[in-house]
Design an enzyme around this catalytic site. Structure first.
Site, PDB file in Angstrom:
ATOM      1  N   CYS A 101      38.791  50.653  47.655  1.00  0.00           N
ATOM      2  CA  CYS A 101      39.343  49.633  46.755  1.00  0.00           C
ATOM      3  C   CYS A 101      39.060  48.250  47.334  1.00  0.00           C
ATOM      4  O   CYS A 101      39.598  47.257  46.837  1.00  0.00           O
ATOM      5  CB  CYS A 101      40.842  49.842  46.555  1.00  0.00           C
ATOM      6  SG  CYS A 101      41.759  49.891  48.090  1.00  0.00           S
TER       7      CYS A 101
ATOM      8  N   CYS B  91      47.930  39.440  36.062  1.00  0.00           N
ATOM      9  CA  CYS B  91      46.556  39.456  35.534  1.00  0.00           C
ATOM     10  C   CYS B  91      45.990  38.044  35.578  1.00  0.00           C
ATOM     11  O   CYS B  91      46.395  37.208  34.790  1.00  0.00           O
ATOM     12  CB  CYS B  91      46.531  39.899  34.081  1.00  0.00           C
ATOM     13  SG  CYS B  91      47.519  41.311  33.683  1.00  0.00           S
TER      14      CYS B  91
END
Ligand SMILES: C[S@@+](CC[C@H](N)C(=O)[O-])C[C@H]1O[C@@H](n2cnc3c(N)ncnc32)[C@H](O)[C@@H]1O
Length: 472
Positions: free
Chosen positions: A427, A85
């Site tokens: 995506c 992340c």
């Protein structure tokens, strides 16, 4: 003689201006773009350059002069090291703004076609513990931080269970707690790690290619069913039995406890037999009243809740009345095909991976759906004009290609087939924009809806509705 490493400059008092598509922050210094991971727009920092190319440079924050007021405290203690992340230091509302911008910029700059306003991105809720699948790696070479290396201390115990560090294939960051999946996942990983250590089982050596504990996959379905799959690097039945029975006793909530012995050079196990130690060989996901069987080798969108929202957008954009022949290209395990089947006359799904097509057929059977058919093969070889002659001209096409987008031949076949409507799920807004430009000769874009599937990362999913131009 060892090559001398090039020393790059330290740029003082650099202002971070923006966030780039790949998730790095960017600054401009003397007309040069500098990519700075983990920076936030508004930061003033001394940036050390690590790599320099002709038109851009890459660096890292060496010293923060004044942090941006945008910054929030990252939840995870591994933030900054773990590659997972990269945006935890940015508020979620700002992350969504960046993703929204990423989509409109790609469509404007690359597609250069007429588009309506991009609809406000559909954000995720929850933004933590949203993943239904995690894969951990065991390694005997945990990643050491610069501080640990510089300390001069010895670190004899380097067994780790966690994630690969980007750019260092043989090192693994030992994870204490990852916030992307339910905490059960952390408890299970740590239990296996401690059990392995207390019994002296060797953790996998990624360089030497040996060791016993290799990987752990945890899948947690929205139905509450849980799959745990261990991969062992040695076919040692005594040790395997010890680990599997310990996990079974400690975690009776696991409904599918399975393992694989993998002595190959890589972690892929698609070609290996999976042994069911206890419970079922699969778990079941549920969406919109449909059940989806998910085996260890099956693809299933990793954020179940957002996948449902994404598919609802796709189905709305398809505007099905029950009479249509629908083609679902890049169908994976047929999730979208089965999701729209009750609203269409017939659905044809095409996908590269033969096992996924088996799952797609099974998913139709399990749900009593009898108006789908599935074909396996490379899209550009399967989807030909002969195929369309044989299976019928589609009224609607739903396409959900991988990051690379669609092959030019596939776009040509679609243009010749002239479905009334196309729903393009992607995506990667950049390749989607490229394909929209190719489709523009016959199709106009009528709606653009980004959806966030992966909070705290830069990834964004985007759904575009296209209508055949009038008179064609
Ligand atoms: C983004 S996934 C979509 C999966 C599915 N629509 C879903 O939502 O679960 C893209 C799929 O395209 C398949 N694929 C990739 N390249 C392909 C090709 N050349 N021909 C056919 N399928 C391909 C992949 O195997 C993968 O299942």
């Amino acid at each position: 003689m060892a090559r001398k490493r090039k020393e790059f400059p330290l740029l003082e008092g650099v202002e971070i201006k923006d966030v780039a598509a790949e998730g790095n922050a960017i600054a401009r210094v003397d007309e040069m773009v500098v990519f700075v991971p983990f920076g936030a727009p508004g930061d003033i920092a001394d940036v050390k350059i690590d790599r320099k190319k002709r038109s851009y440079a890459e660096g890292h924050i060496e010293r923060m002069v004044s942090p941006s007021s945008l910054r929030v405290e990252p939840r995870c203690s591994h933030f900054g090291l773990c590659g997972g992340c990269r945006w935890q230091h940015l508020p979620y509302s700002f992350q969504l703004e960046c993703k929204q911008r990423q989509v409109s910029d790609a469509l404007r700059r690359i597609a250069k076609v007429e588009i309506p306003d991009v609809l406000p991105i559909i954000g995720a809720d929850p933004v933590w513990e949203y993943r239904n699948k995690m894969e951990y790696t065991f390694s005997n070479k945990s990643w050491l931080t610069y501080e640990q290396m510089r300390s001069g201390e010895e670190f004899p115990d380097r067994d780790a269970a966690g994630f690969h560090i980007p750019g260092a294939f043989d090192k693994v960051l030992d994870i204490d707690r990852c916030h992307l999946q339910d905490d059960f996942s952390n408890r299970l990983r740590k239990f296996v790690k401690n059990f392995g250590k207390s019994n002296g089982y060797p953790f996998y050596d990624l360089r030497a290619q040996n060791g016993f504990l290799r990987t752990l996959m945890v899948r947690m379905a929205s139905t509450g069913q849980i799959m745990a799959m261990l991969a062992f690097g040695e076919d040692n039945s005594e040790r395997i039995e010890a680990v599997m029975s310990a996990v079974k006793n400690e975690f009776p909530q696991i409904t599918s406890l399975i393992y694989v012995v993998n002595t190959k050079l890589n972690d892929t196990f698609g070609d290996l037999p999976v042994v069911t130690y206890s419970g079922a060989p699969y778990i079941e996901e549920e969406m919109d009243g449909l059940k989806f069987r998910v085996g260890p080798k099956s693809f299933y969108q990793t954020n179940s809740k957002q996948a449902h929202r994404l598919y609802e957008v796709a189905r709305d954009y398809a505007r099905l009345t029950g009479d249509e022949l629908v083609y679902d290209l890049y169908t994976g395990t047929g999730t979208i095909a089965n999701f729209v089947a009750r609203h269409a006359r017939h659905v044809v799904g095409i996908e590269y991976v033969a096992d996924a097509i088996e799952d797609a057929r099974l998913n139709s059977r399990v749900n009593g759906i009898d108006n789908t058919e599935f074909y396996a093969g490379d899209m550009k070889d399967v989807l030909t004009s002969e195929f369309i002659d044989a299976h019928g001209r589609p009224d609607v096409m739903i396409v959900d290609p991988p990051r690379a987008g669609m092959h030019g031949d596939v776009v040509d076949v679609i243009l010749n087939a002239k479905p009334r409507r196309i729903v393009y799920v992607s995506c990667n807004p950049a390749t989607q924009a490229r394909d929209l430009a190719l489709l523009d000769v016959k199709y106009r874009v009528t709606a653009v809806q980004p959806v966030d599937m992966f909070p705290h990362t830069h990834h964004v999913e985007n759904v575009v509705a296209l209508e055949l131009r009038q008179g064609l």
